[in-house]
Design an enzyme around this catalytic site. Structure first.
Site, short mmCIF file in Angstrom:
data_model
loop_
_atom_site.label_atom_id
_atom_site.label_comp_id
_atom_site.label_asym_id
_atom_site.label_seq_id
_atom_site.Cartn_x
_atom_site.Cartn_y
_atom_site.Cartn_z
N SER A 147 0.85 -1.19 0.00
CA SER A 147 0.00 0.00 0.00
C SER A 147 0.89 1.23 0.00
O SER A 147 1.99 1.22 0.56
CB SER A 147 -0.89 0.01 1.24
OG SER A 147 -1.57 1.26 1.37
N TYR A 160 -2.27 -0.45 10.37
CA TYR A 160 -2.26 -0.73 8.93
C TYR A 160 -0.95 -0.26 8.31
O TYR A 160 -0.34 -0.99 7.52
CB TYR A 160 -3.45 -0.04 8.27
CG TYR A 160 -3.60 -0.36 6.80
CD1 TYR A 160 -4.21 -1.54 6.40
CD2 TYR A 160 -3.15 0.52 5.83
CE1 TYR A 160 -4.36 -1.84 5.05
CE2 TYR A 160 -3.30 0.24 4.48
CZ TYR A 160 -3.90 -0.95 4.09
OH TYR A 160 -4.04 -1.24 2.75
#
Length: 281
Positions: A147, A160
């Site tokens: 990501s 995350y």
């Protein structure tokens, strides 16, 4: 020319394959006449995804498997089942991921689950599948879904960010190991999506925001960059030019070199300096 691993009768395994980017990848591989195994924790979505895939390719070319990627034993069962059904794996896409949200001092169980799925899922998949993929002696791919948040680390979702930063570091180490392994024809690649409209990012919305990509756009871009030989597959966004992504990444490295406060690009004292850096003043 297609990538030599993405060809007829080769085998693709996709974790998190029942929806979003994973399902889009499974469909693309099926359209390339590959045999496809979609693995996911959700049995219901697996059945729905298998029905979609069976409209594209023969049902005998489609396999589903319920897996918890955070557990090495579960991933080992998946790898063994694919070998028994299809003979082995040529393309592994470690794509399973969750983003329920996190706070720095939130519940430890939430942190453990996020890191367990997002980071340990990729470590487990790569470590368990790669040795037998290498032994096949064929061209192959390990694609790990990271990501942009694992690189630019914006504030707001620390668990995350930590998990995806770990994916980046692990995938770099994996590719170094593979390219230095004798007779290895497997390469690793880091898929770095931007804003993709999936169940993970919808947050209750039913219509795709204009700035988001579809999973299909993301997979099309991924396959094109795999064919080009890219390791870092950095996807653009509709509303964030690649140049801005690059500036954020360069500034983040500069925090260390210049000894600025961490995440200085979001620090009010550095707002104007960062704005000038982005503009190129």
């Amino acid at each position: 020319m297609p990538h030599p691993a993405i060809i007829k009768d080769n085998v693709a395994v996709i974790t998190g394959g029942a929806s979003g980017i994973g399902l889009a990848a499974a469909i693309a591989f099926a359209r390339a006449s590959m045999k496809v195994c979609i693995a996911d924790v959700d049995q219901g979505r697996l059945a729905e995804a298998a029905t979609k895939l069976s409209s594209i390719t023969a049902a005998t070319n489609v396999m589903t498997f319920a897996v918890d990627v955070s557990q090495a034993g579960s991933v080992a069962e998946l790898e063994r089942a694919v070998r028994e059904r299809f003979g082995g794996t040529d393309v592994l896409m470690n794509n399973a991921g969750i983003q329920p949200g996190s706070t720095l001092f939130g519940k430890p169980d939430n942190w453990q689950r996020i890191i367990g799925v997002n980071m340990w899922g990729i470590i487990n998949g790569s470590r368990i599948f790669a040795p037998n993929m290498i032994a096949r002696g064929k061209a192959g791919l390990v694609i790990n879904t990271g990501s942009k948040q694992g690189i630019t680390t914006p504030p707001g979702d620390p668990a995350y960010n930590v998990s995806k930063a770990g994916v980046k570091a692990f995938t770099e180490a994996l590719q170094h190991e593979l390219r230095n392994t004798k007779d290895c024809r497997i390469s690793a690649h880091l898929l770095i999506p931007g804003f993709v409209f999936t169940g993970l990012t919808a947050k209750g919305r039913t219509e795709k925001p204009a700035g988001a990509w579809t999973p299909e756009q993301t997979v099309d871009f991924m396959i094109a960059r795999l064919q080009a030989g890219d390791f870092y597959i950095l996807c653009p966004d509709n509303d964030v030019p690649r140049a801005l992504d690059e500036k954020r990444m360069l500034w983040a490295a500069g925090d260390i070199i210049e000894n600025r406060p961490p995440l200085s690009r979001w620090h009010p004292d550095y707002a104007e300096a960062f704005a000038k850096f982005v503009r190129g003043d």
